[in-house]
Design a protein around this motif. Structure first.
Motif, PDB file in Angstrom:
ATOM      1  N   LEU A 103       0.860  -1.185   0.000  1.00 34.86           N
ATOM      2  CA  LEU A 103       0.000   0.000   0.000  1.00 34.86           C
ATOM      3  C   LEU A 103       0.891   1.228   0.000  1.00 34.86           C
ATOM      4  O   LEU A 103       1.906   1.262   0.707  1.00 34.86           O
ATOM      5  N   HIS A 105       0.822   5.863  -1.064  1.00 30.60           N
ATOM      6  CA  HIS A 105       0.143   7.016  -1.645  1.00 30.60           C
ATOM      7  C   HIS A 105       0.440   7.090  -3.136  1.00 30.60           C
ATOM      8  O   HIS A 105       1.560   6.857  -3.566  1.00 30.60           O
TER       9      HIS A 105
ATOM     10  N   PHE B   6       3.774  -5.838 -11.377  1.00 34.21           N
ATOM     11  CA  PHE B   6       3.655  -5.125 -10.117  1.00 34.21           C
ATOM     12  C   PHE B   6       4.794  -5.569  -9.223  1.00 34.21           C
ATOM     13  O   PHE B   6       5.073  -6.765  -9.119  1.00 34.21           O
ATOM     14  N   LEU B   7       5.449  -4.624  -8.557  1.00 35.44           N
ATOM     15  CA  LEU B   7       6.543  -5.025  -7.680  1.00 35.44           C
ATOM     16  C   LEU B   7       6.812  -3.984  -6.608  1.00 35.44           C
ATOM     17  O   LEU B   7       6.335  -2.853  -6.669  1.00 35.44           O
ATOM     18  N   THR B   8       7.585  -4.407  -5.615  1.00 35.37           N
ATOM     19  CA  THR B   8       8.049  -3.518  -4.555  1.00 35.37           C
ATOM     20  C   THR B   8       9.571  -3.602  -4.521  1.00 35.37           C
ATOM     21  O   THR B   8      10.151  -4.604  -4.909  1.00 35.37           O
ATOM     22  N   LEU B  61       3.064  12.319 -12.874  1.00 35.12           N
ATOM     23  CA  LEU B  61       3.725  11.345 -12.000  1.00 35.12           C
ATOM     24  C   LEU B  61       5.227  11.623 -11.920  1.00 35.12           C
ATOM     25  O   LEU B  61       5.840  11.496 -10.849  1.00 35.12           O
ATOM     26  N   ASN B  64       5.767  14.781  -9.626  1.00 39.15           N
ATOM     27  CA  ASN B  64       5.564  14.455  -8.216  1.00 39.15           C
ATOM     28  C   ASN B  64       6.621  13.487  -7.691  1.00 39.15           C
ATOM     29  O   ASN B  64       7.053  13.599  -6.537  1.00 39.15           O
ATOM     30  N   VAL B  76       6.352   1.033  -4.081  1.00 38.18           N
ATOM     31  CA  VAL B  76       5.528   0.088  -4.830  1.00 38.18           C
ATOM     32  C   VAL B  76       5.335   0.664  -6.225  1.00 38.18           C
ATOM     33  O   VAL B  76       5.141   1.862  -6.381  1.00 38.18           O
ATOM     34  N   SER B  78       3.698  -0.131 -10.340  1.00 42.20           N
ATOM     35  CA  SER B  78       3.120  -0.990 -11.367  1.00 42.20           C
ATOM     36  C   SER B  78       3.344  -0.344 -12.717  1.00 42.20           C
ATOM     37  O   SER B  78       3.466   0.876 -12.824  1.00 42.20           O
ATOM     38  N   ASP B 101       2.900   3.081 -14.429  1.00 37.78           N
ATOM     39  CA  ASP B 101       1.546   3.637 -14.415  1.00 37.78           C
ATOM     40  C   ASP B 101       1.219   4.211 -13.048  1.00 37.78           C
ATOM     41  O   ASP B 101       0.437   5.138 -12.927  1.00 37.78           O
ATOM     42  N   ALA B 102       1.777   3.588 -12.011  1.00 38.45           N
ATOM     43  CA  ALA B 102       1.483   3.996 -10.642  1.00 38.45           C
ATOM     44  C   ALA B 102       2.717   3.774  -9.794  1.00 38.45           C
ATOM     45  O   ALA B 102       3.505   2.859 -10.046  1.00 38.45           O
ATOM     46  N   LEU B 103       2.888   4.645  -8.798  1.00 38.94           N
ATOM     47  CA  LEU B 103       4.082   4.622  -7.951  1.00 38.94           C
ATOM     48  C   LEU B 103       3.718   5.241  -6.611  1.00 38.94           C
ATOM     49  O   LEU B 103       3.015   6.246  -6.556  1.00 38.94           O
ATOM     50  N   GLY B 104       4.209   4.623  -5.528  1.00 38.97           N
ATOM     51  CA  GLY B 104       3.988   5.210  -4.208  1.00 38.97           C
ATOM     52  C   GLY B 104       5.004   4.671  -3.221  1.00 38.97           C
ATOM     53  O   GLY B 104       5.646   3.643  -3.466  1.00 38.97           O
ATOM     54  N   HIS B 105       5.153   5.367  -2.074  1.00 37.06           N
ATOM     55  CA  HIS B 105       6.029   4.868  -1.018  1.00 37.06           C
ATOM     56  C   HIS B 105       5.396   3.638  -0.362  1.00 37.06           C
ATOM     57  O   HIS B 105       4.192   3.608  -0.130  1.00 37.06           O
ATOM     58  N   ASP B 106       6.225   2.676  -0.018  1.00 40.82           N
ATOM     59  CA  ASP B 106       5.754   1.406   0.531  1.00 40.82           C
ATOM     60  C   ASP B 106       5.544   1.551   2.042  1.00 40.82           C
ATOM     61  O   ASP B 106       6.503   1.645   2.810  1.00 40.82           O
TER      62      ASP B 106
END
Lengths: 122, 122, 122, 122
Positions: A103, A105, B6-8, B61, B64, B76, B78, B101-106
């Protein structure tokens, strides 16, 4: 690998954080995920229908989510899907849950200031 | 849907942010992704081998990400996978890229303070 | 969950089936995966670049794949991605592997006659 | 990318094939997906709870699925998830659908004889 799902969406309720009597931390919230699709007539991306999920997190992820995620935030989630029927004395329904593995942001919609903790997640 | 991943992992280089002459914002960094596997003999999760990727982000993206992501952060991601061979005068190799496509802090590894921006991502 | 990938593509080599001295069945083949993208100018889906992978299957999946999959078949695959550098005395390179969890013929491109075996996959 | 799901399961109803008045081919069936999890006490993989889905396929995939897939078959599916509430005069409920992008027989549980058709899927 089975029933693995990845999605992005808006946190629709204030996260609820509890610790069970066995000491397990759990944080959960409702997530609204609007599917974006390319409309060929309009020649642009538009919002499609919205899916609603209950997202549950556990252990270190639950503790960090409780201290980070608020209603209205955009997030990215991956996890396992669980479709469960429920019944009470006078009503019944179906709940669609995601047990989150990861999960964060969603940086497509904002910026975040991150503090990494040293411990290894349980 | 094809080649979706998808990966971390851990951000292994300081993100590099550029804007092309056409005005396209691009932010990219190297990502080290260690696969966790359950070791039955040890009865616990251990780190497996590490995969290395170049992660590229674009538009909102990218902007940011440049203001949020630092070397050492857990994230994280994808996106779509791209496997590309390259050749220079004296060397050649293969680069494995992810167009995010998407990125965020885990949040399994830390907490984040998020500021949502009002505009719709391009 | 980490480094999970799902993709569709064309089997580009005849599957190679071996059994190790420990009795482990392994079937592997090269897979060419062309990304389809929507070309707004042409207003239709077109083939993009091609990714090349080595797909490896194990145990019951390996045995069944050896008896089912041929060069030229369209397949769907999910599994874990492994990016590995290799070196010999005079050359070096990078191999991108998928350890398949699931594999089947792609029914978007053809029909299949299926015989289900009774045993539980190992 | 949003709400993308990949799963494996058992076809639980005979596929229903219809063609709309506009000429769109649709094939749909119910899918039961049992999550496998590693039981540390038993030291082996066991079946977990079962998720139920309605899987819908369209166009060439629908036509080929109608000629290939039968009740009891093991399949692999990827697609977009749709969670929809429904209401009739005296009842209401929630349906969890998957609009399939890709579908094939699961070679972990059996073998298949594949006939590739020449046309490009619509």
């Amino acid at each position: 690998m089975t029933d693995t799902i990845f999605l992005t969406g808006v946190v629709a309720t204030s996260p609820r954080h509890v610790t069970t009597s066995e000491g397990l931390a759990i944080t959960s919230f409702r997530l609204a995920s609007s599917q974006r699709r390319y409309d060929r007539a309009l020649a642009k991306w538009v919002d499609g229908d919205t899916n609603w999920f209950t997202v549950s997190t556990f252990r270190a992820l639950a503790t960090n989510a409780a201290g980070s995620v608020a209603k209205g935030d955009r997030v990215v989630v991956s996890g396992r899907l669980r479709v469960r029927d429920w019944e009470s004395t006078d009503r019944s329904g179906t709940n669609v849950e995601i047990e989150a593995d990861a999960l964060g942001h969603d940086l497509s919609w904002g910026t975040s200031v991150y503090t990494r903790h040293v411990s290894v997640p349980a």
